[in-house]
Every structure is written in structure tokens, then in C-alpha cells.
Design an enzyme around this catalytic site. Structure first.
Site, short mmCIF file in Angstrom:
data_model
loop_
_atom_site.label_atom_id
_atom_site.label_comp_id
_atom_site.label_asym_id
_atom_site.label_seq_id
_atom_site.Cartn_x
_atom_site.Cartn_y
_atom_site.Cartn_z
N HIS A 216 -28.16 -6.70 48.21
CA HIS A 216 -26.95 -6.09 49.77
C HIS A 216 -26.00 -6.39 49.22
CE1 HIS A 216 -23.66 -7.67 52.78
NE2 HIS A 216 -24.50 -8.62 52.95
N HIS B 157 -21.02 -4.20 53.40
CA HIS B 157 -19.82 -5.29 53.56
C HIS B 157 -19.12 -5.94 53.11
CE1 HIS B 157 -23.44 -5.96 57.33
NE2 HIS B 157 -22.71 -4.56 56.82
N TYR C 205 -19.22 -6.76 49.71
CA TYR C 205 -19.12 -7.52 49.01
C TYR C 205 -18.75 -7.06 48.02
CZ TYR C 205 -20.08 -10.43 53.07
OH TYR C 205 -19.52 -11.12 53.94
C1 PHB Z 1 -22.98 -9.91 56.18
O1 PHB Z 1 -23.35 -9.07 54.76
O2 PHB Z 1 -22.11 -9.11 56.44
C2 PHB Z 1 -22.86 -11.19 55.74
C3 PHB Z 1 -23.07 -12.01 54.50
C4 PHB Z 1 -23.09 -13.35 55.18
C5 PHB Z 1 -23.61 -14.36 55.68
C6 PHB Z 1 -22.58 -13.69 56.81
C7 PHB Z 1 -22.75 -12.18 56.63
O3 PHB Z 1 -23.52 -14.96 55.23
#
Ligand code: PHB
Length: 366
Positions: free
Chosen positions: A176, A179, A181
């Protein structure tokens, strides 16, 4: 009836897929204490087709990223065991299932969640400013900027989580990198304010992401690795001043690692809620990346067919439509009506409502 492009088979490296309709990674917040729950068996298996490709909800890779207790983890053996019956059920129906590996970095609130009461880790010590488009009401903590000497440990956490995913039975992992993170916090120039070898130029900002990819690909084999990116998005206060250059650099650089796929969130998904007007396109990334390309973000059946037909993507991931339609590939195949999704039940703890209670198509009535 002529076969629709979305319903045509596709070979994604070692995986023979029966169609192009992918279950997008979707955080449904129905786990408990970082453990995937038995109700997820029914949820995922409802959405499994023989030869279909599914990506799991975002799954935490380490105890340095905790705070979302209702999301699953994959850094302990107990968490691995909790995933096993879910993965098994998908395999019994012929699905191919990747685990999405997630570290939220600074997108965590202020409670003393982290080991030794430390602040959450990030590329920066700037926090997510509440007024800058956070879709979620949490007050994000002031994070702790990772020291260069600490970064190998975090990369190792991704590697171990990838190994655990294979141990749980997953066919592969999706890193991932989207978004806002942790990985995105390194890539985006509006977040990353480092002056060392992990900040500054695009090359330096992407270094962390690519080191994670290299470690994970080495651990489980590149043909079992994908990566999700959202260079154009501005979730969680994480915009970039030149998203086209950033996306293109990542697409070109990822070729070197020979990972199975690149999964790009459509530029129109500037926020997590609805599609917006945008001048950008993922096409340059599609053209630069040599392996499979997945697009996601507010696609319909018609637009998905068009994207495949015009070779703008190999696969299309569906989120909201798949939440509300467990049999989405079949409905697409028949051009049947779709159930409407209920946003209010996307992320509630109920193990049934809004999760496994959306009806299947009654084919006697069409
Ligand atoms: C996202 O990547 O938008 C995302 C990640 C984790 C979550 C919800 C959304 O629990």
C-alpha cells in the site's frame, strides 16, 4: 452475446485470471484487536469467483503502526492464524487473493498507542492538519521523524509481513503506497521535508518505497508482489506539487523489480469520497510500466470495458460496486441491475449489516 472486455481472461504473470473484475482493497473496519474475524470468511467468499482476483483490506504490518484496532494485522502468528480460514475459503472457490500490506505512519491519533508511548513514525514531524481534507474525524498525532538508521527496521517489518502473508496462504501481497499513509508520506513533497538521502529530489523521496519493494520482492518473489499508488490524490494532507513526474518516476523505477502489477488510483479520486474533475490521467504510468496495470476509482461497467478495450488497463478494481454487489462479475456479464451501496454501513463493526447482507442477483427474475 459478445463477450465484454471486462469478462475476458487475462494472464497476470503466474496467475491465470478468468476475468478483469478485481475486488479493490477495502477497509471495512470489522476486525477486533487487529485480528481478522470469522465473518470475513463469508464476506470474501461471497465476492470470489473461479479465477477472480481479490485484494484484501489494508492489513497492518507492525506494532509501530497500531491504532486502528478494527483493522487486521499480519505481524504476529495469531494474526496469521486468523487469516488462514479466510484465505482457504477463497482458494476453495478458485480465487486468487493478495494481502494488502499497510503502515499508516502519521495517520494515527494521539493516544499512547505506539511502543514505549512514542509518537507514530513518519518521514516528517509535521502532523496531518485537521483542516487539510482529512476524511476521518480523528485528530492526528504529531509524528516522530524516522532516523535514517531506523529505516531498515521498518523495511524489515514489510518483509516479515510479506513472509507471514505467504504463511497465511495468500498468493501474494500488494504494498500500500497510496492515500497518505507511510510510504506516500515519503513520496509526496508536501509531506516529506527531509534533507537526508530519503528526502528532496523525487529519486530520494521514492527511495523508501523502492527499498520496501526490493525487500518484499526478494522475500516472496516479484511475481507475487503488486504496488498501489495514488500520486494524484490528496488524502490525509498528502499532496505532491508534480504528481505526473512522481507517478512516472515510480512506474519506470518499478520495472527494475519486475513485480507483477502496478495498481493506480484514478486522478479523479482527489479525495476519498467522490470523483472530481482533473486534468491528469494514469495513461503515462500505464505506458511506462511493463507488467500488469490495474486502475481503480469510480469505474462503471461501461467505463471499465472501455478502459480494457482501449488498452488503458489490464484489470479494473471495483470498490463501492463490489461492496454492494457480491456477485459483481456475474452482474456485469449479464448487464444486470446493480444494488445501491449504503455509505453509512461501509465502516461499522456490524458483522452482517452492510457487509454480508447485500443480495445476490435472482437470475430467475431477469
Ligand atoms: C485507504 O487506503 O484509503 C484506507 C486504508 C485503510 C482503511 C481504510 C481506507 O482502513
Amino acid at each position: 452475446m459478445e463477450r465484454q472486455p471486462l469478462m475476458s481472461p487475462y494472464k497476470m504473470g503466474r496467475f491465470q485470471l478468468a476475468h478483469r473484475v478485481v475486488l479493490a482493497p477495502l477497509g471495512r473496519l470489522r476486525s477486533k484487536n487487529y485480528l481478522a474475524q470469522p465473518h470475513a470468511i463469508l464476506y470474501y467468499s461471497q465476492r470470489t469467483t473461479n479465477g477472480g482476483f481479490l485484494i484484501s483490506e489494508a492489513t497492518l504490518i507492525s506494532g509501530t503502526g497500531i491504532g486502528y484496532t478494527t483493522t487486521p494485522g499480519i505481524w504476529t502468528m495469531e494474526q496469521v492464524e486468523a487469516w488462514k480460514p479466510i484465505v482457504k475459503a477463497i482458494h476453495e472457490k478458485g480465487g486468487i487473493f493478495f494481502c494488502q500490506l499497510w503502515h499508516p505512519g502519521r495517520v494515527l491519533d494521539d493516544d499512547d498507542y505506539q511502543p514505549n508511548g512514542q509518537a507514530p513514525i513518519s518521514s516528517t514531524d509535521k502532523r496531518v492538519e485537521p483542516e487539510n481534507g482529512q476524511p476521518d474525524p480523528r485528530d492526528c498525532a504529531f509524528p516522530r521523524r524516522l532516523g535514517v538508521d531506523e529505516i531498515p527496521q521498518v523495511i524489515n517489518d514489510y518483509r516479515l509481513a510479506a513472509r507471514n502473508s505467504i504463511e497465511a496462504g495468500f498468493d501474494g501481497v500488494e504494498i500500500h503506497g497510496a492515500h497518505g499513509y507511510l510510504i506516500d508520506q515519503f513520496m509526496k513533497d508536501q509531506v516529506n521535508d527531509r534533507t537526508d538521502e530519503y528526502g528532496g529530489s523525487i529519486e530520494k523521496r521514492c527511495r523508501f518505497a523502492l527499498e520496501v519493494v526490493a525487500a518484499v520482492a526478494q522475500e516472496v518473489g516479484p511475481d507475487r508482489v503488486g504496488m498501489r499508488l495514488s500520486p494524484f490524490a490528496n488524502y490525509m494532507d498528502s499532496a505532491d506539487s508534480n504528481p505526473e513526474a512522481l507517478g512516472l518516476y515510480m512506474a519506470e523505477s518499478l520495472n527494475k523489480y519486475e513485480i507483477a502489477y502496478l495498481h493506480v488510483v484514478e486522478p479523479r479520486m482527489i479525495t476519498a469520497e467522490d470523483a472530481s474533475e482533473t486534468p491528469y490521467s494514469p495513461l503515462p504510468m500505464r505506458l511506462a510500466f511493463k507488467k500488469s496495470f490495474i486502475v481503480a476509482g469510480a469505474y462503471t461497467r461501461i467505463e471499465g470495458n472501455k478502459a480494457i478495450n482501449e488498452d488503458r488497463a489490464d484489470l479494473v478494481a471495483f470498490g463501492r460496486l463490489f461492496i454492494a454487489n457480491p456477485d459483481l462479475p456475474r452482474r456485469f456479464e449479464l448487464d444486470a441491475h446493480l444494488n445501491k451501496y449504503v455509505r453509512a454501513t461501509f465502516a461499522i463493526p456490524d458483522p452482517v449489516v452492510g457487509y454480508t447482507d447485500y443480495p445476490f442477483l435472482d437470475e430467475t427474475k431477469i
